[in-house]
Write an enzyme that holds these catalytic residues in place. Sequence first.
Site, PDB file in Angstrom:
ATOM      1  N   GLU A 298     -11.417  -2.338  -2.778  1.00  0.00           N
ATOM      2  CA  GLU A 298     -11.077  -1.412  -1.825  1.00  0.00           C
ATOM      3  C   GLU A 298      -9.825  -0.397  -2.234  1.00  0.00           C
ATOM      4  O   GLU A 298      -9.943  -0.424  -3.269  1.00  0.00           O
ATOM      5  CB  GLU A 298     -10.414  -2.259  -0.651  1.00  0.00           C
ATOM      6  CG  GLU A 298      -9.299  -3.273  -1.112  1.00  0.00           C
ATOM      7  CD  GLU A 298      -8.708  -4.358  -0.160  1.00  0.00           C
ATOM      8  OE1 GLU A 298      -9.348  -4.455   0.784  1.00  0.00           O
ATOM      9  OE2 GLU A 298      -8.126  -5.098  -0.569  1.00  0.00           O
TER      10      GLU A 298
ATOM     11  N   ASP B 135       0.864  -1.197   0.091  1.00  0.00           N
ATOM     12  CA  ASP B 135      -0.012   0.099  -0.013  1.00  0.00           C
ATOM     13  C   ASP B 135       0.844   1.248   0.012  1.00  0.00           C
ATOM     14  O   ASP B 135       0.692   2.259   0.848  1.00  0.00           O
ATOM     15  CB  ASP B 135      -0.942  -0.029   1.151  1.00  0.00           C
ATOM     16  CG  ASP B 135      -1.651  -1.109   1.381  1.00  0.00           C
ATOM     17  OD1 ASP B 135      -2.275  -1.725   0.358  1.00  0.00           O
ATOM     18  OD2 ASP B 135      -1.852  -1.660   2.419  1.00  0.00           O
TER      19      ASP B 135
END
Length: 323
Positions: free
Chosen positions: A211, A42
Amino acid sequence: MTTHHRTRWLALPAALLLALLPASASAYPNPGRVTGDITVHDPTMLRAADGTYLLYSTHGGLEARTSTDRIAFSRSGNAFNSPPSWWKTYSSGNDPWAPDISYRGGKYLMYYAVSSFGSSTSAIGFATSSSGKAGTWTDYGIVHSTTGSSNYNAIDPNLFVDDDGKWWLSFGSWWSGLKMIRLDPATGKSYAGDKTVYGIASRPTGTKAVEGPSVVKRNGYYYLFASYDTCCAGTSSTYKIKVGRATSPTGPYYDKNGVAMMNNGGSPVLESHGRYIGPGGQSIMSDTDGDLLVYHYYDGQAGGTAKLGVNLLSWSGGWPTAY
C-alpha cells in the site's frame, strides 16, 4: 537530519569512524532528529514559500503541524474544521487518512482517503488551499472511489506530474495492489480522455500487503516507493518501505533484481531496526539539501507509539538509499 550533524561525522577519518560503529551496525539509518509533537501516521510534508514546513497526517480531520527548522514540530489544528458531508458514506467516524500535499499553479493541493480499517468501501477526496495552513482547505469532493465488491482499494493517494505536464494519481492498499489513474489538471479529478486504471504493484501470491505508493522521477527513471506488510500494530508491525523503477509513469516497475513489482517485486529502502519498528506510510519530499524520505515508525522504547521519521535519500548508483 540536519547538514551539520552529517558533516561532523563525515569529517572523521574512515578508520576511526569504523572503530566507533558497533560490530552489528544496522544496514538502515536511524531517523534524523525531530522533536515536539511527532506522534503521526502517514505523514506528508512540504516547504511553503515562507520557509515554513507544513506537515499533515492521518486522523482528526487530517492533523496539521508546522516547523521552522524541520526539527521542532508543533500542532496547528486540522486541515478541515468540519467534515464534508460525503465522508460519512465511507467512514462512520468521519476519519480521513493518508493525505498527500503539493503545490501547483499558485495553490496548495491535497489528496486524501476516507475509509475504515479492512474495508474496500473507500474514496479519495481532493481539496485546495491558498496558504496550505490548517483550517483553510476547501474540499471538492470525490476523485475516485471503490466499493465492497471492488478488487482494489481507493486509499493512500499520491499525485505525480510528469515532464509533459500530465497528472497521475497513484493509490491502493491490499487486494489486487497499487493502481494509477490519469487526472485532469484543470479539475484535479479524473481525466476524461483516459479512464484506465493501471496496475503498478501487486502481490499475487502470499500476503496481499502492499500500500501507500509514492512516485518520483530521478535520473531518467520513475521510482515507485511503497509500504509492504503489516501496519498499525505497534511493536508487532512488520511494515517496511520498498522501491522499484520504470521508464514510464504507469510502469512496468522492476526492482534491483529485475523482479516486476506486479509480481511481488520491490527492493528494500528501510526496514525495522532496533527501536525503530515498522517504518512506512512514506512520502518523498524535495528540499534544499536533497530528497527526504518522510514516514512513520513505531517506537519500541515508547510502547509502540507511532512517530515521525525523516531521512535524506541518496541516489548514487541509480537507486535510493536512506541515510
